[in-house]
Write a protein that holds these residues in place. Sequence first.
Motif, PDB file in Angstrom:
ATOM      1  N   PHE A 335      72.850  44.297  38.572  1.00 14.86           N
ATOM      2  CA  PHE A 335      72.814  45.431  39.403  1.00 14.86           C
ATOM      3  C   PHE A 335      72.036  45.074  40.656  1.00 14.86           C
ATOM      4  O   PHE A 335      72.047  45.801  41.557  1.00 14.86           O
ATOM      5  N   GLU A 337      72.816  42.820  42.337  1.00 15.24           N
ATOM      6  CA  GLU A 337      74.139  42.451  43.443  1.00 15.24           C
ATOM      7  C   GLU A 337      74.847  43.627  43.634  1.00 15.24           C
ATOM      8  O   GLU A 337      75.899  43.325  44.454  1.00 15.24           O
ATOM      9  N   PHE A 338      74.691  44.781  43.012  1.00 15.21           N
ATOM     10  CA  PHE A 338      75.487  45.980  43.432  1.00 15.21           C
ATOM     11  C   PHE A 338      75.159  46.407  44.897  1.00 15.21           C
ATOM     12  O   PHE A 338      74.281  46.831  45.240  1.00 15.21           O
ATOM     13  N   GLU A 339      76.317  46.537  45.579  1.00 11.22           N
ATOM     14  CA  GLU A 339      75.942  46.892  47.033  1.00 11.22           C
ATOM     15  C   GLU A 339      76.115  48.305  47.208  1.00 11.22           C
ATOM     16  O   GLU A 339      77.195  49.086  47.865  1.00 11.22           O
ATOM     17  N   GLY A 340      75.102  48.952  46.732  1.00 12.06           N
ATOM     18  CA  GLY A 340      74.897  50.489  46.796  1.00 12.06           C
ATOM     19  C   GLY A 340      74.866  51.222  48.044  1.00 12.06           C
ATOM     20  O   GLY A 340      75.144  52.279  48.446  1.00 12.06           O
ATOM     21  N   GLN A 342      76.669  50.134  50.861  1.00  9.56           N
ATOM     22  CA  GLN A 342      77.744  49.981  51.862  1.00  9.56           C
ATOM     23  C   GLN A 342      78.556  51.334  51.196  1.00  9.56           C
ATOM     24  O   GLN A 342      79.022  51.611  50.134  1.00  9.56           O
ATOM     25  N   THR A 345      81.483  50.809  49.172  1.00  8.75           N
ATOM     26  CA  THR A 345      81.159  50.663  47.522  1.00  8.75           C
ATOM     27  C   THR A 345      81.594  51.884  46.931  1.00  8.75           C
ATOM     28  O   THR A 345      82.298  52.104  45.953  1.00  8.75           O
ATOM     29  N   TRP A 346      81.262  53.032  47.276  1.00  7.63           N
ATOM     30  CA  TRP A 346      81.215  54.511  46.971  1.00  7.63           C
ATOM     31  C   TRP A 346      82.646  54.956  47.049  1.00  7.63           C
ATOM     32  O   TRP A 346      83.027  55.586  46.244  1.00  7.63           O
ATOM     33  N   GLU A 406      84.928  41.233  42.383  1.00 11.06           N
ATOM     34  CA  GLU A 406      83.309  40.815  42.760  1.00 11.06           C
ATOM     35  C   GLU A 406      82.507  41.498  41.811  1.00 11.06           C
ATOM     36  O   GLU A 406      82.672  42.535  41.263  1.00 11.06           O
ATOM     37  N   THR A 408      80.270  43.903  42.708  1.00 14.41           N
ATOM     38  CA  THR A 408      80.215  45.466  42.783  1.00 14.41           C
ATOM     39  C   THR A 408      81.353  46.153  42.141  1.00 14.41           C
ATOM     40  O   THR A 408      81.489  47.257  41.552  1.00 14.41           O
ATOM     41  N   THR A 409      82.622  45.482  42.329  1.00 20.26           N
ATOM     42  CA  THR A 409      83.824  46.233  41.622  1.00 20.26           C
ATOM     43  C   THR A 409      83.857  46.122  40.447  1.00 20.26           C
ATOM     44  O   THR A 409      84.091  47.041  39.573  1.00 20.26           O
ATOM     45  N   SER A 412      81.356  48.886  38.995  1.00 22.55           N
ATOM     46  CA  SER A 412      82.193  50.127  39.386  1.00 22.55           C
ATOM     47  C   SER A 412      82.889  50.533  38.162  1.00 22.55           C
ATOM     48  O   SER A 412      83.153  51.614  37.611  1.00 22.55           O
TER      49      SER A 412
END
Length: 800
Positions: A335, A337-340, A342, A345-346, A406, A408-409, A412
Amino acid sequence: MSSKSRPIAPPPPPTNSTGQRQCLKYVANSMMSGSWKLVAIVATFILSKILHQLLKPLSQPQIISDILVGIFLASIQAIRDSFGDQSAVNMDNIVDFGMILYTFVLGLEMDPYVIFKSPARHTVVAYASLLSTFLLTSVLTPWLHYGTKETNMVVITITLSVTLAGTGSHILTRLITNLKIGKSDIGKIAIVAGVHSDMIAMVFLCVSFIFFPLMRISTAREMVKHVVKMVSALVIQTSVAAKISPLFLDWVNNENPEGKALKGPHLVLSMAFMAVICSCGAWFGYNPYLSSFMAGLFLPTEGRISKWAISKLNYFLNLLFYPLLFFWVGLKIDFTEFEGGQPETWERFFALLIILSVGKITGTVIGGIMVGFRWPELAAIGLLLMVKGHFNVYFAVHALRHGDIEMTTCISMVLVSFLSIVHAPFVVNHIIERARQLVPVQRMTLQCLDPTTELRIMLCVHEPHNLPSTINLMDISRGKPNPGLHVFVTDMVELTEKLAATLKQDQGTDNMVVTDESVISMREHITRAFQSYVDENGAGITLSRSHVLSTFNGMAKDLSSLAEDLMVSIILLPYHKRLSEDGSHDSGSPGFRYVNSKLLRRAPCSIGILVEKGSGFAEKITKSSQCKVAIIFIGGKDDREALSFAGQVAWHPGVELTVIRFLLDKNSENMPRRLINLTNIAEEEAEMKLDDESFTEFYEKYVAGGTVAYMEKHLANSSETYTTLRSLKGQYMLIIVGQGGRVNSILTLGLNDWQECPELGSIGDVLSGSGFECESSVLIIQQHRLKGQIDGLNDDFSIM
């Protein structure tokens, strides 16, 4: 020996203190790392079970607690650090093997041949939701760039489309079954549609995998070679599974008939045979878990070996693999590395959620309306078909491992899978609430009867021998002349092969009538007896006649349907044993006993069973004869219902009614010292409050005015209860008791240890027992049961 041939001596161990400290530090770190791993894995299993129990009030399935606990524990840095490269590889191998077993049993539980049948309404719903989600994903996801720069756009688009279009049928089926709507029409449609959707998505993914590697092959020759090899692998595997395996498994099943233990060699041989079929595709380079799915899909589902494999593998997966799977997921995703921060991302996250929701609901509603369903229920089914399963989460992490998406994906996709499940119990609760509004259910009991409404009872008769006692039972049940009593006298006639041959169709109708002379004569005799009594003494009684002609297996269902149609409050049944002239009972009819037992479980109203004994209850009741009747009240819903029936009896001028209340003497030295609390205190107090309210109302209405006599018995245990029951010998012609439904009653604890007829309850069985000296006839009453129902709503409710 020459110097060249001398063995080389090992280097001496380090003698300085630095080397020793390094060795000790290495050993300590290894032991600490091993301890963390062991503690983390054991804690995953334990905490997952604990959290599942805590989430039970919200009806959340086990997968929710597995996800939360597994990902949380694996995110702890100390635990992550303890899993080095070699441990991570071992975990990968364990999870990959477990997923092979998962996909195998998933395919084994499905029937691929339903695809070739003409589509039913539920399959139209499944295909519509599948197609709409697939198309919507295929159109929108290429613009959102879910894959990495190295990932082929076609591959990632098709993969995402198939993943979102499918349904976690394993999770959905268990969820609907646990929430008790599996027998309803909407539950059946959701389950079947989910299985179809999951099967089609998996099959499409299996076929697509043949063409995915073509994106990395440069020459046409190699492409053709690859396609031929993959297609050959699938054809060989499915052919063996569909054509050869049934012959082998049928032989094994015939050698191991039901009721006998499976032979070890046959079991080992069968498992080895299944393993070989599962690995056929993998030998040619095909994906192993998709290969195992195709093998399970075409293996025969029926048969003892297949059922044994399904039960054992599901037990292993539920007990060990699923918690371990999500712990592994937690190790793979990070988590941090989660690009929250950006916005993209959402956008991608909510796009997945919206595509899944809109695609499933839109397709389900359109497909369902085409086949005649209503849209509110279709929207609920669409929300249920959103549910994802273990394979979807594994597939997301699998794509991350291979560099297709990646971090982040991947996170998600895991979150979307989680959210697709967590909402499902609330959707089911909404379905149940809507069903209650559309299908109102009135609880048919004497206790809930409106005093200004006539009492409607169904009085069942086997044959003329029990007519006198049955007529007396009708007589004392009449209550006040206004509003009166409506009696539906119903003949219970067993449909035998001999009787079936005499059935003829009634002219102008679809009804079948009995032409057998013995049945016609018996029914006429019963009709004359009841009509004669009503003509002479039946003020306030309305008589109707009906009959149920059925086999013993279907008679309870037919009686329940008839009682529901007639809107009766209670069904009064004769005992399955016949009273002989010497006052004893014969061995009885097992068929009628089966009918009585089944009615006690499924009747739409209250039930009463009359056990006739040599007390004179069959004699005609007049004002001068004074039939003495007693009602025993200990507590519980059945005793409250019996008390309500006694209120009807109290109005009869020829009945002398006595209510006997058994109370617990807590100060007695004979009271048991060790008691097993079978219910919680809150439930026990609530029941006692209802008992006191019901009895107080009865006392003020009947006892205080002198209509009914009253006595109390202060008892300490079931032994004193038994002695008190024996003391009633010769005092009463009829004793009314509740069947059971008592909350943790000390006064009846142990009375059912030697029951002859458990369906009569502990007190009823004692009073009607062949070895019990009391000769009073007994009426055992059970209040309308809601067991097996959803708060008054039948399990098989229909709202579609």
